[in-house]
Design an enzyme around this catalytic site. Structure first.
Site, short mmCIF file in Angstrom:
data_model
loop_
_atom_site.label_atom_id
_atom_site.label_comp_id
_atom_site.label_asym_id
_atom_site.label_seq_id
_atom_site.Cartn_x
_atom_site.Cartn_y
_atom_site.Cartn_z
N PHE A 13 83.46 74.54 104.54
CA PHE A 13 84.48 75.27 105.45
C PHE A 13 84.75 74.15 106.77
CE2 PHE A 13 81.63 78.68 104.07
CZ PHE A 13 82.51 79.43 103.42
N ARG A 61 86.58 71.47 108.82
CA ARG A 61 87.84 71.10 109.46
C ARG A 61 88.19 69.71 109.53
NH1 ARG A 61 86.25 73.66 114.83
NH2 ARG A 61 84.56 72.33 114.31
N GLU A 62 89.24 69.50 109.08
CA GLU A 62 89.85 68.10 109.36
C GLU A 62 89.66 67.97 110.84
OE1 GLU A 62 93.39 66.98 107.52
OE2 GLU A 62 92.99 68.23 105.58
N GLY A 93 99.62 75.02 109.86
CA GLY A 93 100.07 74.03 108.75
C GLY A 93 98.72 73.44 108.17
N CYS A 152 95.21 73.29 103.74
CA CYS A 152 94.30 74.29 103.31
C CYS A 152 94.77 75.80 103.44
CB CYS A 152 92.84 74.22 104.01
SG CYS A 152 92.30 72.55 103.64
N ARG A 159 100.25 67.12 105.44
CA ARG A 159 100.59 68.16 104.11
C ARG A 159 100.91 69.44 105.16
NH1 ARG A 159 95.67 67.35 100.39
NH2 ARG A 159 94.77 66.74 102.25
C1 UGA Z 1 90.77 74.93 107.79
C2 UGA Z 1 89.57 76.03 108.09
O1 UGA Z 1 89.65 76.07 109.68
C3 UGA Z 1 88.28 75.31 107.56
O2 UGA Z 1 87.09 76.26 107.85
C4 UGA Z 1 88.49 75.09 105.83
O3 UGA Z 1 87.22 74.18 105.62
C5 UGA Z 1 89.72 74.24 105.74
O4 UGA Z 1 90.82 74.71 106.22
C6 UGA Z 1 89.69 73.99 104.20
O5 UGA Z 1 89.91 75.17 103.53
O6 UGA Z 1 89.39 72.92 103.77
P1 UGA Z 1 92.13 72.69 108.68
O7 UGA Z 1 92.96 72.98 107.73
O8 UGA Z 1 91.20 71.37 108.77
O9 UGA Z 1 90.69 73.82 108.45
O10 UGA Z 1 92.55 73.10 110.15
P2 UGA Z 1 92.41 74.20 111.12
O11 UGA Z 1 91.59 73.72 112.14
O12 UGA Z 1 91.76 75.49 110.64
O13 UGA Z 1 93.98 74.45 111.79
C7 UGA Z 1 94.86 74.94 110.55
C8 UGA Z 1 96.16 75.24 111.23
O14 UGA Z 1 96.16 76.19 112.46
C9 UGA Z 1 96.63 73.84 111.93
O15 UGA Z 1 98.21 73.53 111.80
C10 UGA Z 1 96.50 74.27 113.50
O16 UGA Z 1 97.34 73.55 114.48
C11 UGA Z 1 96.78 75.76 113.33
N1 UGA Z 1 96.17 76.58 114.70
C12 UGA Z 1 94.84 76.65 114.83
C13 UGA Z 1 96.97 77.24 115.53
O17 UGA Z 1 98.14 77.09 115.61
N2 UGA Z 1 96.23 77.82 116.51
C14 UGA Z 1 94.87 77.93 116.61
O18 UGA Z 1 94.54 78.75 117.56
C15 UGA Z 1 94.19 77.31 115.82
#
Ligand code: UGA
Length: 465
Positions: free
Chosen positions: A171, A173-174, A291, A294, A361
Site C-alpha cells: 500500500f 505511496r510513491e 494518474g 497504480c 506514468r
Molecule cells: C497509490 C495508493 O495511494 C497506494 O496506497 C498504493 O500502494 C499505490 O497506489 C500502489 O498501488 O502501488 P500512488 O500511485 O503512489 O499510490 O499515488 P497516490 O498518492 O495514491 O496518488 C494517486 C493520484 O491521485 C495522483 O495523481 C494524485 O495527484 C491524485 N490525487 C490524490 C488527487 O488528485 N487528489 C487527492 O486528493 C489525492
C-alpha cells in the site's frame, strides 16, 4: 522480547521490491534482493538508486552498511537460504486492460526451481506475493512454483508441504514509500495455511509492535493492525483500496464542478465533509485528477475482471470517465482565458504524476502538453526531477529545471503537480516574468486565489466558486 531474524529473498529490485527489501533489513532481517538485470544489481551494490524516492538511498545504505542487505542475480542462492521469498515484479497493463502476469509467472517458476535445487527438506518456504495480481492468482502462483520444482527434477516438491503461498499486498505511496513501509496503516496477509500466516506475522513483528530503533519522536502509531484473510480477499483488498481512492478523488472532482456552477468552494466543502469520520479528510483534493502507475492500472484491471465475469462496473466506469474529463477541463480553462492557444506560450508547473517522484506514468502533464501542442501552443514544462524524462516522453515539450525559466514570457501557467518548489513560488516574480493576460490555471488548488490576484495574476482554480 527480541524479534526473530528471518532470511528473506526479494525477487525484483524495482520500486516495490527495493523498498520492501530495504525496510525489512531496516527492521532487522537479513535480506537479499534478486534482479535479473545485472546492471541494476551492479548499480545497487554501489549504492545508486534506479529511481527517485526520498529517503530510500539512505535506508539502502543503512542496510548494506549493517551487512543485512545485499543484491544479486543469483536466484537459487537467495531462495536456497530464505525463510520468505517475496515476488515483487511488475504486472503491467496488457492491451485488454487486464494485468499481464508474464513476470510473476517466470519468477514463481524460478522460485520453484531454486527451491528444488536447494534440496532442502526441513525448512519450508513462504512465497509471499507483493505484485498486484488478479483475484485468484494465489493458486496460480502455487501451481507455478510446483511446476518449477518439478522441472528441476524434484517430483517430491508437489506432494510435500515445502512451501506455502501468501498474498501480502503493498500500500505504499510513491514519494513517501519509506515512511509507509515502516509506519503502515495496516499489514494485510492472505493465506490458506496457519503456518504461513504465523511466519508472516513473525516477519512483520517489529513493524506491528513498532519496536525497531527509529530516530523519530513521537512514533506515529503504537501498534499496526495485522489483517489476516484468505488469499482471494487479500488480492481483492489491493484492488478495492486503489479503486476506492480513485473513486473518492473522482467524486470530489464532480462536486468541484458543481461548486463552480453554484458559487461554492470545494476546499471548504472538502473540509466540511472530511471531518465526518465516516468520510475522512484525505483524498479530497479536487483538480486535475488522478494518474500514476497504480490507480489507473488497477482500476482498469478490476474492470477487466468484471468484464470477464460479464459484470457491469457502473461506478468504476464513471470514476474513469470523470477523471478523463479533468485534463480537458484544464485545457478549456486555458482556452477561455487566452481566447486562442495558437501561438500562445503555456508553462506547465510540475510534470511528474505527483510530487516527490520522477514517475511520469499516466501523468496528467503529458496529456495536457500533447493537447496544447496540437492546438498550436508553445509548451514549456518545469519539474525539479522529471523534466528531462518528460521532454523525452512528450516530443515538442521544452522541459526546464527552473520554474521561473518556464514562466518567462508565458501567457499562461498551469499548476499540474504541487511540488514544494511550485507551492513556494514567488507569485509577484512569476507575474513580473509573464506576458498578459498572466493566466494561472491552478490544477491542484495550491494557491490562495487572493494571493495570486494580489500578485497580478489572472487566477482560475478548480471548484472555487
Ligand atoms: C497509490 C495508493 O495511494 C497506494 O496506497 C498504493 O500502494 C499505490 O497506489 C500502489 O498501488 O502501488 P500512488 O500511485 O503512489 O499510490 O499515488 P497516490 O498518492 O495514491 O496518488 C494517486 C493520484 O491521485 C495522483 O495523481 C494524485 O495527484 C491524485 N490525487 C490524490 C488527487 O488528485 N487528489 C487527492 O486528493 C489525492
Amino acid at each position: 522480547m527480541a524479534s526473530r531474524v528471518s532470511e528473506v529473498a526479494v525477487v525484483g529490485a524495482g520500486y516495490v521490491g527495493l523498498v520492501t527489501g530495504a525496510s525489512l533489513a531496516r527492521i532487522g532481517h537479513r535480506v537479499t534482493c534478486v534482479d535479473e538485470d545485472g546492471d541494476r544489481v551492479a548499480w545497487l551494490r554501489e549504492g545508486k538508486m534506479p529511481f527517485y524516492e526520498p529517503g530510500l538511498e539512505e535506508m539502502v545504505a543503512r542496510g548494506t552498511g549493517a551487512g543485512r542487505l545485499s543484491f544479486t542475480e543469483d536466484l537459487d542462492a537467495a531462495v536456497g537460504r530464505a525463510d520468505v521469498a517475496f515476488v515483487a515484479v511488475g504486472t503491467p497493463q496488457g492491451d485488454d486492460g487486464a494485468a499481464d502476469l508474464t513476470n510473476v509467472s517466470a519468477v514463481a517458476r524460478g522460485i520453484g526451481r531454486a527451491l528444488a535445487r536447494s534440496g532442502r527438506r526441513a525448512r519450508p518456504l513462504v512465497v509471499a506475493n507483493k505484485s498486484t495480481v488478479p483475484v485468484g492468482s494465489g493458486d496460480y502462483v502455487s501451481a507455478l512454483v510446483r511446476e518449477g520444482a518439478e522441472e528441476a527434477g524434484d517430483a517430491g516438491a508437489a506432494g510435500e508441504a515445502r512451501f506455502g503461498v501468501a498474498s501480502n499486498p503493498e500500500f505504499l505511496r510513491e514519494g513517501s514509500a519509506v515512511y509507509d513501509s515502516l509506519f503502515p496503516d495496516r499489514i494485510v496477509v492472505g493465506a490458506e495455511e496457519a503456518w504461513v500466516v504465523e511466519a508472516m506475522r513473525a516477519l512483520y513483528a517489529p513493524v506491528i509492535e513498532q519496536n525497531f530503533p527509529v530516530e523519530m519522536d513521537p512514533r506515529p502509531s503504537v501498534t499496526v493492525p495485522f489483517v489476516v484473510t484468505d488469499l482471494a480477499s487479500a488480492e481483492m483488498i489491493k484492488y478495492a483500496a486503489n479503486a476506492f481512492l480513485a473513486t473518492k478523488v473522482s467524486f470530489v472532482n464532480e462536486i468541484s464542478d458543481l461548486c463552480e456552477l453554484t458559487g461554492a468552494d470545494v476546499g471548504s466543502v472538502a473540509t466540511g465533509i472530511g471531518l465526518d469520520g465516516r468520510i475522512g479528510p484525505r483524498f479530497l483534493n479536487a483538480g486535475i485528477g488522478w494518474g500514476g502507475s497504480c490507480l489507473p492500472k488497477d482500476v482498469s484491471a478490476l474492470r477487466a475482471v468484471a468484464r470477464e465475469h460479464r459484470h457491469d462496473t457502473k461506478l468504476l466506469d464513471a470514476a474513469v470517465a470523470v477523471n478523463e474529463r479533468r485534463r480537458d477541463l484544464a485545457v478549456s480553462k486555458l482556452r477561455d482565458g487566452l481566447a486562442t492557444l495558437e501561438g500562445r506560450r503555456v508553462a506547465l508547473l510540475g510534470l511528474a504524476f505527483k510530487p516527490n517522484t520522477d514517475d511520469l506514468r499516466e501523468a496528467p502533464s503529458l496529456g495536457i502538453a500533447a493537447e496544447l501542442l496540437s492546438l498550436g501552443a508553445e509548451v514549456v514544462g518545469y519539474d525539479p526531477v522529471a523534466a528531462k524524462a518528460a521532454a523525452h516522453e512528450a516530443p515538442g515539450l521544452r522541459a526546464v529545471f527552473d520554474p521561473y525559466e518556464a514562466l518567462a514570457g508565458a501567457h499562461a501557467a498551469v499548476v499540474v503537480t504541487e511540488w514544494e518548489e511550485v507551492r513556494n513560488l514567488d507569485l509577484r516574480r512569476a507575474a513580473s516574468l509573464m506576458r498578459e493576460p498572466k493566466l494561472l490555471v491552478d490544477g491542484r488548488n495550491a494557491f490562495a486565489p487572493d494571493d495570486a490576484r494580489g500578485a497580478g495574476l489572472l487566477y482560475r482554480g478548480f471548484g472555487r466558486g
